[in-house]
Scaffold this active site. Sequence first.
Site, mmCIF file in Angstrom:
data_model
loop_
_atom_site.group_PDB
_atom_site.id
_atom_site.type_symbol
_atom_site.label_atom_id
_atom_site.label_comp_id
_atom_site.label_asym_id
_atom_site.label_seq_id
_atom_site.Cartn_x
_atom_site.Cartn_y
_atom_site.Cartn_z
ATOM 1 N N LYS A 114 0.829 -1.209 0.000
ATOM 2 C CA LYS A 114 0.000 0.000 0.000
ATOM 3 C C LYS A 114 0.863 1.259 0.000
ATOM 4 O O LYS A 114 0.630 2.183 -0.780
ATOM 5 C CB LYS A 114 -0.904 -0.006 1.240
ATOM 6 C CG LYS A 114 -1.450 1.361 1.646
ATOM 7 C CD LYS A 114 -2.311 1.216 2.860
ATOM 8 C CE LYS A 114 -2.299 2.227 3.933
ATOM 9 N NZ LYS A 114 -1.265 3.131 4.229
ATOM 10 N N ASN A 115 1.861 1.296 0.861
ATOM 11 C CA ASN A 115 2.643 2.529 1.001
ATOM 12 C C ASN A 115 3.588 2.773 -0.173
ATOM 13 O O ASN A 115 4.178 3.840 -0.269
ATOM 14 C CB ASN A 115 3.422 2.525 2.322
ATOM 15 C CG ASN A 115 2.505 2.763 3.508
ATOM 16 O OD1 ASN A 115 1.311 3.038 3.332
ATOM 17 N ND2 ASN A 115 3.047 2.660 4.711
ATOM 18 N N CYS A 141 -5.504 8.273 9.208
ATOM 19 C CA CYS A 141 -5.665 7.630 10.518
ATOM 20 C C CYS A 141 -5.428 8.617 11.655
ATOM 21 O O CYS A 141 -4.586 9.505 11.547
ATOM 22 C CB CYS A 141 -4.663 6.492 10.656
ATOM 23 S SG CYS A 141 -5.221 4.965 9.927
ATOM 24 N N ARG A 182 0.410 14.366 13.045
ATOM 25 C CA ARG A 182 0.730 14.208 11.627
ATOM 26 C C ARG A 182 0.666 15.532 10.851
ATOM 27 O O ARG A 182 -0.104 15.676 9.897
ATOM 28 C CB ARG A 182 -0.174 13.167 10.991
ATOM 29 C CG ARG A 182 -0.174 11.864 11.740
ATOM 30 C CD ARG A 182 -0.862 10.766 10.989
ATOM 31 N NE ARG A 182 0.078 10.052 10.145
ATOM 32 C CZ ARG A 182 -0.280 9.068 9.331
ATOM 33 N NH1 ARG A 182 -1.528 8.722 9.223
ATOM 34 N NH2 ARG A 182 0.604 8.440 8.625
ATOM 35 N N ASP A 196 4.286 0.890 11.982
ATOM 36 C CA ASP A 196 3.086 0.268 11.422
ATOM 37 C C ASP A 196 2.912 -1.196 11.848
ATOM 38 O O ASP A 196 1.916 -1.821 11.495
ATOM 39 C CB ASP A 196 3.108 0.348 9.889
ATOM 40 C CG ASP A 196 2.755 1.741 9.394
ATOM 41 O OD1 ASP A 196 2.361 2.583 10.219
ATOM 42 O OD2 ASP A 196 2.884 1.995 8.174
ATOM 43 N N ARG A 241 -8.579 -0.471 4.531
ATOM 44 C CA ARG A 241 -7.735 0.566 3.937
ATOM 45 C C ARG A 241 -6.373 0.002 3.538
ATOM 46 O O ARG A 241 -5.761 0.483 2.593
ATOM 47 C CB ARG A 241 -7.523 1.715 4.932
ATOM 48 C CG ARG A 241 -8.784 2.495 5.221
ATOM 49 C CD ARG A 241 -8.494 3.647 6.119
ATOM 50 N NE ARG A 241 -7.365 4.411 5.580
ATOM 51 C CZ ARG A 241 -6.829 5.458 6.138
ATOM 52 N NH1 ARG A 241 -7.320 5.916 7.274
ATOM 53 N NH2 ARG A 241 -5.827 6.081 5.591
HETATM 54 C C1 UD1 Z 1 4.178 7.003 6.252
HETATM 55 C C2 UD1 Z 1 3.327 5.783 6.046
HETATM 56 C C3 UD1 Z 1 2.715 5.335 7.361
HETATM 57 C C4 UD1 Z 1 3.794 5.147 8.419
HETATM 58 C C5 UD1 Z 1 4.704 6.377 8.499
HETATM 59 C C6 UD1 Z 1 5.898 6.159 9.402
HETATM 60 C C7 UD1 Z 1 2.512 6.055 3.772
HETATM 61 C C8 UD1 Z 1 1.346 6.269 2.877
HETATM 62 N N1 UD1 Z 1 2.271 6.090 5.089
HETATM 63 O O1 UD1 Z 1 3.301 8.021 6.736
HETATM 64 O O2 UD1 Z 1 2.017 4.116 7.145
HETATM 65 O O3 UD1 Z 1 3.196 4.941 9.674
HETATM 66 O O4 UD1 Z 1 5.190 6.720 7.199
HETATM 67 O O5 UD1 Z 1 6.661 5.090 8.969
HETATM 68 O O6 UD1 Z 1 3.611 5.791 3.316
HETATM 69 N N2 UD1 Z 1 5.868 14.700 10.678
HETATM 70 C C9 UD1 Z 1 5.970 16.036 10.944
HETATM 71 N N3 UD1 Z 1 5.852 16.934 9.917
HETATM 72 C C10 UD1 Z 1 5.641 16.534 8.628
HETATM 73 C C11 UD1 Z 1 5.545 15.152 8.346
HETATM 74 C C12 UD1 Z 1 5.654 14.262 9.399
HETATM 75 O O7 UD1 Z 1 6.160 16.433 12.086
HETATM 76 O O8 UD1 Z 1 5.546 17.395 7.733
HETATM 77 C C13 UD1 Z 1 5.973 13.711 11.780
HETATM 78 C C14 UD1 Z 1 4.682 12.940 11.964
HETATM 79 O O9 UD1 Z 1 3.766 13.611 12.777
HETATM 80 C C15 UD1 Z 1 5.179 11.660 12.587
HETATM 81 C C16 UD1 Z 1 6.557 11.472 11.942
HETATM 82 O O10 UD1 Z 1 6.933 12.738 11.445
HETATM 83 O O11 UD1 Z 1 5.322 11.810 13.960
HETATM 84 C C17 UD1 Z 1 6.589 10.440 10.839
HETATM 85 O O12 UD1 Z 1 5.737 10.822 9.815
HETATM 86 P P1 UD1 Z 1 6.003 10.456 8.276
HETATM 87 O O13 UD1 Z 1 7.263 9.681 8.125
HETATM 88 O O14 UD1 Z 1 5.841 11.688 7.469
HETATM 89 O O15 UD1 Z 1 4.778 9.490 7.984
HETATM 90 P P2 UD1 Z 1 3.783 9.522 6.766
HETATM 91 O O16 UD1 Z 1 4.525 9.826 5.512
HETATM 92 O O17 UD1 Z 1 2.595 10.326 7.120
#
Ligand code: UD1
Length: 411
Positions: free
Chosen positions: A20-21, A114, A119, A301, A392
């Site tokens: 999925k990711n 989620c 996030r 995850d 999902r």
């Molecule tokens: C992706 C994955 C998700 C997984 C996560 C961490 C997809 C579609 N989803 O989510 O399944 O749980 O990686 O491995 O690939 N953060 C910030 N600012 C930002 C972006 C992120 O502070 O602009 C923080 C988030 O709140 C979180 C951490 O960074 O605490 C990790 O987030 P991130 O690696 O961005 O996860 P996703 O890309 O949302």
Amino acid sequence: MFLVKGGRRLCGEMEVACAKNAVLPILAAAMLTDEPVTIEDCPNLVDARNMLSILETLGCRVEARGKNVVLDASRAESHEMPEQLSKRLRSSIFMLGPLIGRFRRARVSYPGGCEIGQRPIDLHLKGLRALGVTIREAHGMIECDGARLRGADVYLDFPSVGATENVMMAAVLARGKTTIHNAAREPEIRDLQNFINALGGRVHGGGSDRVVIEGVKALGGARYRPLPDRIVAGTLLAAAAATRGEVHLRRACPGDLGAVLDKLRQAGCEVESGETEIFLRARTLRPFEVSTQPFPGFPTDLQAQFMALACAVEGASVIVENVFENRFAHAAQLRRMGADIFLSGRLAVVRGGKLYGADVQAGDLRGGAALVIAALAAEGESRVENVELIDRGYESLENMLAALGASVQRI
Ligand code: UD1
């Protein structure tokens, strides 16, 4: 809901579906080219279907051919994301990069997804600004002007998966060279790089903490099969372990599951792996410690699924969640099944033992999978509600588990 009759060992063999990711950003990146793109074995997930709806709304033609999906974005002309759809899934934020790359502008609303912590998307926006994009945020909408888009050095304060992917996608069609420093190293980023390069892009370093994108003028078409889902594989392994079963996973990428296989061994499972196969046998298990980290650390995850496993193992296991600040909602539901879990901030101590069937509710995708695992290991019958959240990220989890001998029915 799922009706689960617990107490049966999971046994058997299974092929792991595409991730999925990996699929979500790859579908978004298909907007970067005028030529047709075929995604092979595109998993039939709610999140993927939503992403396809977004692409269609933006003018991209989407056609299902068996398990494959053919995308043709040659007539796409909209740079505005439909608000209702983008609220439904967080990955809609992935459209920012491709829209800016292709149209030099984008308008999207704040994404949904989620409920696991704040996030925010500040790192995405910071990365895009470094590429020369002007961003205005007003009334829940984000408006990006990429008229001055160009390659640059981007420093991420945290190796965010989504921010790395967004910046990569925006940089592909920008003039000049972009270097992302402190990039996320998740295997799905390497896969996005491989897809972009299959289209004729010039990206390297994906999977390391430094990703380099050399801008190109245009991209072509490609056929591409995304990498296997390491989280689905890890979920099945945790389920097999919790039921003291024996499973053989094919097309399973053990190289991307190093930290997970290590934990399963620490818990007492017998684990063997080939290049693309994993074999696990579980009999007498012992408690373990898990601390989630960005890749190559233990994936957040799989934290919930391993908490469910810990509940089914005699003794005290420790779980620390370092990636998201609020990702223990499943603990309250596990307690309904008799689990003894102590929570303090990012720390959980699980005193495992016997679980009993109960009626529980999934609160998020992976937490929902954890409840199913606990139900499989529990004595008696459980009902797991809100399975649409599980859909999902798992293509009919009930059929996968039933094929391995579990009693799971969708009602
Ligand atoms: C992706 C994955 C998700 C997984 C996560 C961490 C997809 C579609 N989803 O989510 O399944 O749980 O990686 O491995 O690939 N953060 C910030 N600012 C930002 C972006 C992120 O502070 O602009 C923080 C988030 O709140 C979180 C951490 O960074 O605490 C990790 O987030 P991130 O690696 O961005 O996860 P996703 O890309 O949302």
